[in-house]
Every structure is written in structure tokens, then in C-alpha cells.
Write a protein that holds these residues in place. Structure first.
Motif, short mmCIF file in Angstrom:
data_model
loop_
_atom_site.label_atom_id
_atom_site.label_comp_id
_atom_site.label_asym_id
_atom_site.label_seq_id
_atom_site.Cartn_x
_atom_site.Cartn_y
_atom_site.Cartn_z
N THR A 136 0.84 -1.19 0.00
CA THR A 136 0.00 0.00 0.00
C THR A 136 0.88 1.24 0.00
N ASP A 164 -3.72 2.24 3.74
CA ASP A 164 -5.17 2.06 3.59
C ASP A 164 -5.48 1.10 2.45
N THR A 165 -6.49 0.26 2.66
CA THR A 165 -6.99 -0.61 1.60
C THR A 165 -8.51 -0.65 1.69
N ASP A 166 -9.13 -1.13 0.66
CA ASP A 166 -10.59 -1.23 0.70
C ASP A 166 -11.06 -2.66 0.93
N TYR A 167 -10.13 -3.59 1.14
CA TYR A 167 -10.54 -4.98 1.32
C TYR A 167 -9.99 -5.63 2.58
N ASP A 201 -9.95 -6.37 6.28
CA ASP A 201 -10.79 -6.23 7.45
C ASP A 201 -10.21 -7.10 8.56
#
Length: 76
Positions: free
Chosen positions: A47, A51-54, A56
Motif C-alpha cells: 500500500t 489504507d486498503t478497501d478490502y 478487514d
């Protein structure tokens, strides 16, 4: 190569956040540090900002091989 390492604080084993994660997950502080190094290294290499969107809590748990680690990290 200069990009294949990350800096780690000397006092990390005694950091209250590390101690709290270890206590909550019933593992040793050294295990917490190893898992933190694993996830921080991945984030550094994959990254630009961390931050990432996947990613969790479940993904983190699987990646570091410890159920509850992602939530414990977020809690501290």
C-alpha cells in the motif's frame, strides 16, 4: 536493497498496546511483535498509505494466523 526493511522501536515489547494485545489474546508479547511486523511489512510493501478497501479484521486474523488479532489491534 533499501526498501526491504522497516524500522522498529526498541521499546516495543513493553509498549502498553503490545502488552494489552498479548493479554487479551493470551499470547506472549514477542508473538504480538512478530505478528505486527508481519502485517506492517505487508502494508509497507502493498500500500502507499496503509489504507486498503478490502482488508478487514478477518483478513488480518488469517494473515497473521491469530483469531481476534485485527480487532485487538484496532482496540488499542
Amino acid at each position: 536493497m533499501a526498501g526491504d526493511w522497516i524500522k522498529m522501536r526498541i521499546g516495543l515489547p513493553d509498549d502498553p498496546a503490545v502488552v494489552k494485545i498479548a493479554k487479551e489474546l493470551r499470547i506472549k508479547e514477542d508473538e504480538v511483535i512478530g505478528k505486527l511486523l508481519r502485517i506492517w511489512g505487508w502494508a509497507d510493501q502493498n500500500t502507499a498509505t496503509g489504507d486498503t478497501d478490502y482488508v478487514d479484521y478477518d483478513w488480518v486474523d488469517k494473515f497473521v494466523r491469530k483469531k481476534g488479532f485485527g480487532a485487538a489491534m484496532a482496540a488499542v
